[in-house]
Design a protein around this motif. Structure first.
Motif, short mmCIF file in Angstrom:
data_model
loop_
_atom_site.label_atom_id
_atom_site.label_comp_id
_atom_site.label_asym_id
_atom_site.label_seq_id
_atom_site.Cartn_x
_atom_site.Cartn_y
_atom_site.Cartn_z
N ALA A 79 -3.36 -49.22 21.31
CA ALA A 79 -3.97 -47.99 21.06
C ALA A 79 -2.90 -47.06 22.25
O ALA A 79 -1.89 -46.18 21.81
N TYR A 80 -2.20 -47.86 23.30
CA TYR A 80 -1.42 -47.30 24.14
C TYR A 80 -0.12 -47.62 24.44
O TYR A 80 0.92 -46.61 24.43
N GLN A 81 0.37 -48.90 23.66
CA GLN A 81 1.18 -48.85 23.33
C GLN A 81 2.11 -48.15 22.31
O GLN A 81 3.06 -47.86 21.94
N ARG A 82 1.53 -48.46 20.88
CA ARG A 82 1.48 -46.40 19.75
C ARG A 82 0.91 -46.09 19.57
O ARG A 82 1.98 -45.10 18.28
N VAL A 83 0.47 -45.27 20.86
CA VAL A 83 0.69 -43.61 21.28
C VAL A 83 -0.49 -43.58 19.43
O VAL A 83 -0.01 -42.56 18.89
N THR A 84 -1.39 -43.36 19.67
CA THR A 84 -2.14 -43.27 18.27
C THR A 84 -3.62 -43.29 18.99
O THR A 84 -4.18 -43.67 20.13
N LEU A 85 -4.57 -43.44 17.63
CA LEU A 85 -6.22 -43.10 18.23
C LEU A 85 -6.38 -44.54 17.00
O LEU A 85 -6.24 -44.68 16.04
N LEU A 86 -7.18 -45.17 17.68
CA LEU A 86 -7.95 -45.92 17.39
C LEU A 86 -10.02 -46.66 17.33
O LEU A 86 -10.12 -46.09 18.61
N ALA A 87 -10.10 -46.18 16.38
CA ALA A 87 -11.28 -47.27 16.28
C ALA A 87 -11.86 -48.56 16.12
O ALA A 87 -11.16 -49.32 15.53
N GLU A 88 -12.41 -48.68 17.15
CA GLU A 88 -13.75 -50.06 17.07
C GLU A 88 -13.89 -50.44 15.82
O GLU A 88 -13.98 -50.08 14.69
N PRO A 89 -12.94 -51.97 15.25
CA PRO A 89 -13.39 -52.85 13.98
C PRO A 89 -14.88 -52.10 13.49
O PRO A 89 -15.90 -52.75 14.88
N GLY A 90 -15.44 -52.52 12.89
CA GLY A 90 -16.84 -53.15 12.23
C GLY A 90 -17.43 -51.45 11.64
O GLY A 90 -16.65 -50.27 12.22
N GLU A 91 -18.90 -51.32 12.01
CA GLU A 91 -19.32 -49.48 11.74
C GLU A 91 -19.89 -49.24 12.96
O GLU A 91 -19.76 -47.63 12.89
N SER A 92 -19.32 -50.13 13.91
CA SER A 92 -20.02 -49.41 15.38
C SER A 92 -19.36 -50.10 16.07
O SER A 92 -18.93 -51.61 16.55
N GLY A 93 -19.49 -49.65 17.91
CA GLY A 93 -19.04 -50.43 18.74
C GLY A 93 -19.29 -49.77 19.92
O GLY A 93 -19.06 -50.25 21.11
N GLY A 94 -19.84 -48.66 19.49
CA GLY A 94 -20.50 -47.64 21.45
C GLY A 94 -21.88 -47.63 21.13
O GLY A 94 -22.78 -48.90 20.64
N ALA A 95 -22.45 -47.38 22.10
CA ALA A 95 -24.00 -47.46 22.52
C ALA A 95 -24.75 -46.47 21.03
O ALA A 95 -23.81 -45.98 20.35
N ASP A 96 -25.86 -46.98 21.22
CA ASP A 96 -27.03 -46.43 19.95
C ASP A 96 -26.29 -46.28 18.58
O ASP A 96 -26.22 -45.69 17.51
N GLY A 97 -25.10 -47.57 18.26
CA GLY A 97 -25.10 -47.85 17.01
C GLY A 97 -23.08 -46.55 16.69
O GLY A 97 -22.95 -46.60 15.43
N ARG A 98 -23.30 -45.67 17.64
CA ARG A 98 -22.30 -44.98 17.03
C ARG A 98 -20.66 -45.68 17.13
O ARG A 98 -19.88 -46.66 18.28
N ARG A 99 -19.27 -44.67 16.65
CA ARG A 99 -18.32 -45.18 16.97
C ARG A 99 -17.98 -45.18 18.48
O ARG A 99 -17.22 -43.70 18.55
N ARG A 100 -16.72 -45.98 18.32
CA ARG A 100 -16.26 -45.94 19.66
C ARG A 100 -14.48 -45.95 19.46
O ARG A 100 -14.11 -46.86 18.78
N TRP A 101 -14.08 -45.30 20.35
CA TRP A 101 -12.31 -44.76 19.36
C TRP A 101 -11.83 -45.32 20.80
O TRP A 101 -12.89 -45.15 21.97
N TRP A 102 -10.63 -45.28 21.02
CA TRP A 102 -10.17 -45.54 21.95
C TRP A 102 -8.28 -44.29 21.74
O TRP A 102 -7.88 -44.73 20.78
N VAL A 103 -8.10 -43.56 22.47
CA VAL A 103 -6.96 -42.63 22.39
C VAL A 103 -5.70 -42.20 23.49
O VAL A 103 -6.15 -42.77 24.99
N ALA A 104 -4.62 -43.07 23.19
CA ALA A 104 -4.26 -43.01 24.01
C ALA A 104 -3.45 -41.59 24.85
O ALA A 104 -4.09 -40.38 24.23
N ILE A 105 -3.97 -41.42 25.83
CA ILE A 105 -3.20 -40.45 27.24
C ILE A 105 -2.06 -39.78 27.58
O ILE A 105 -1.40 -41.03 28.19
N THR A 106 -1.67 -38.98 26.63
CA THR A 106 -0.16 -38.89 27.22
C THR A 106 0.43 -37.63 27.52
O THR A 106 -0.25 -36.45 27.54
N ASP A 107 1.50 -37.65 28.35
CA ASP A 107 1.80 -35.84 29.35
C ASP A 107 3.23 -35.89 28.17
O ASP A 107 3.98 -36.62 28.97
N GLY A 108 3.20 -35.75 27.22
CA GLY A 108 4.97 -35.00 26.35
C GLY A 108 4.88 -36.20 25.38
O GLY A 108 4.19 -37.48 25.16
#
Length: 405
Positions: A79-108
């Motif tokens: 997600a960092y390299q591509r400057v993008t938003l990515l979800a963990e594969p599969g139906e869930s990745g976070g707690a309680d069956g929630r979808r886990r996301w990774w988002v690049a943090i950028t200033d410009g």
């Protein structure tokens, strides 16, 4: 959702004014949870862009007890390299069956790290809210890092010498985008850099650029580079031309060191509206122009000799008309002179070919430079004998919307 998220961001910004870096993780988590983003975590990238470290707010580096991910080979790193938003594969990745996301943090276009968050939903308003939160976090990190030793510790993976401490505090951010131009810069060895430095600044429609290489590789070389860059900015901010600026730098160096210390460099001005490039050569490697991802040339300019050597040579201002998409490479000799175990240099041709192959639409300008320095270090078995600096500028010329990924 959109209105609630926007209000939450405003409240987050208002609440952040008097908090420290260590208090940010809790503050972000509280405001994110209001709009359905749970178990949030902020990961910042180290100065060499090899690892992502969690900002927990605990310990001397504000990272005690946190996770760490490699930039190369991990989903957060992707997600960092591509400057993008990515979800963990599969139906869930976070707690309680929630979808886990990774988002690049950028200033410009400056990449600071990634945001982790879990959600119950997956729709475009939610994805946009995640991107908006990441953008706000970037601003919060920028507002706290300049006075935070904890941040400085967190983004380092080894001890830094005094010369490098000076250089990293001297240089502008390693990435910029605006007014038809994008700039990226890298310096190695990141924790042992001595006399190399780069500089850029914007005034009106002019982008000022400079790469400098001070004599030596010790703390005195770092002091020399600091004096040179300070003199450059001093003259520039009083309206001096490139030739006048370089002469002011030379006079300042001679006042401080006699002729015992000198600095080579390229000073350049880019008119971001017209693409007109002007530069002077003070005993340095010539700029390289890349066009259409295949045509390469060195931009000729008679050398005036290193600044501080007092050779008395005339300073010539050269010009070149850039075309939309042109890239300008300014660099120091450590990039091309890095040698492998057999004594073979990395070389100018390999250097240029690397930029052409990697920055062909597949990677951003800044990701290309990250990979370049990893390749240079790998070629020299992870340790350079000389400083290596690259300043890469791209002029978009009427395609402002393409500046950011």
């Amino acid at each position: 959702m959109a209105e609630d998220a926007a209000s939450s961001l405003v409240r987050l910004m208002q609440a952040s004014h008097t908090v420290t870096l260590e208090q940010l993780p809790r503050l972000i988590a509280e405001h994110a949870a209001v709009v359905g983003m749970y178990d949030t975590a902020v990961f910042v990238v180290d100065i060499r862009e090899t690892v992502l470290r969690q900002l927990t707010g605990q310990g001397l580096d504000a990272g005690d007890g946190g996770q760490e991910f490699s930039v190369q080979g991990s989903l957060p790193g992707h997600a960092y390299q591509r400057v993008t938003l990515l979800a963990e594969p599969g139906e869930s990745g976070g707690a309680d069956g929630r979808r886990r996301w990774w988002v690049a943090i950028t200033d410009g276009v400056e990449r600071l790290g990634v945001l982790r968050a879990d959600t119950d939903t997956d729709d475009e308003p939610l994805r946009q809210a995640l991107r908006d939160l990441a953008s706000m976090i970037a601003l919060l990190l920028l507002s706290k890092r300049s006075f935070s030793d904890s941040y400085a510790r967190l983004v380092r993976t080894e001890a830094m010498n005094v010369a490098a401490e000076m250089q990293w505090n001297l240089t502008p951010p390693p990435a910029y985008a605006g007014q038809e131009a994008t700039v990226g810069a890298v310096m190695e060895p990141a924790y042992r850099v001595g006399g190399d430095s780069f500089d850029y600044a914007v005034a009106g429609s002019t982008l000022h650029l400079g790469v400098f290489d001070a004599m030596g590789h010790d703390t005195t070389a770092g002091i020399t580079a600091n004096v040179a860059v300070a003199a450059c900015r001093n003259a520039r901010r009083q309206g001096a031309s490139l030739a006048e600026t370089s002469r002011h730098m030379e006079n300042t160096l001679i006042e401080q060191f006699g002729t015992s210390r000198y600095v080579t460099g390229i000073l350049a001005d880019l008119d971001m509206e017209t693409g007109r490039l002007t530069w002077v050569n003070r005993g340095h490697h010539l700029p390289i122009l890349l066009r259409d991802n295949r045509w390469t040339t060195e931009l000729a300019c008679p050398p005036a000799g290193p600044m501080g050597a007092d050779l008395g040579l005339p300073v010539t201002e050269a010009t070149e008309q850039l075309q939309p998409g042109d890239r300008l490479l300014l660099y120091t000799d450590g990039v091309i002179e890095a040698r492998d175990a057999q004594g073979q240099e990395f070389g100018r041709d390999r250097f240029i070919d690397f930029i052409l192959r990697h920055h062909s639409g597949e990677h951003t300008l800044h990701e290309t430079l990250r990979r370049l320095m990893a390749a240079v270090l790998g070629h020299h078995d992870g340790k350079l004998d000389d400083d290596a600096t690259v300043l890469l500028t791209e002029w978009r010329g009427g395609h402002q919307q393409e500046l950011t990924p």
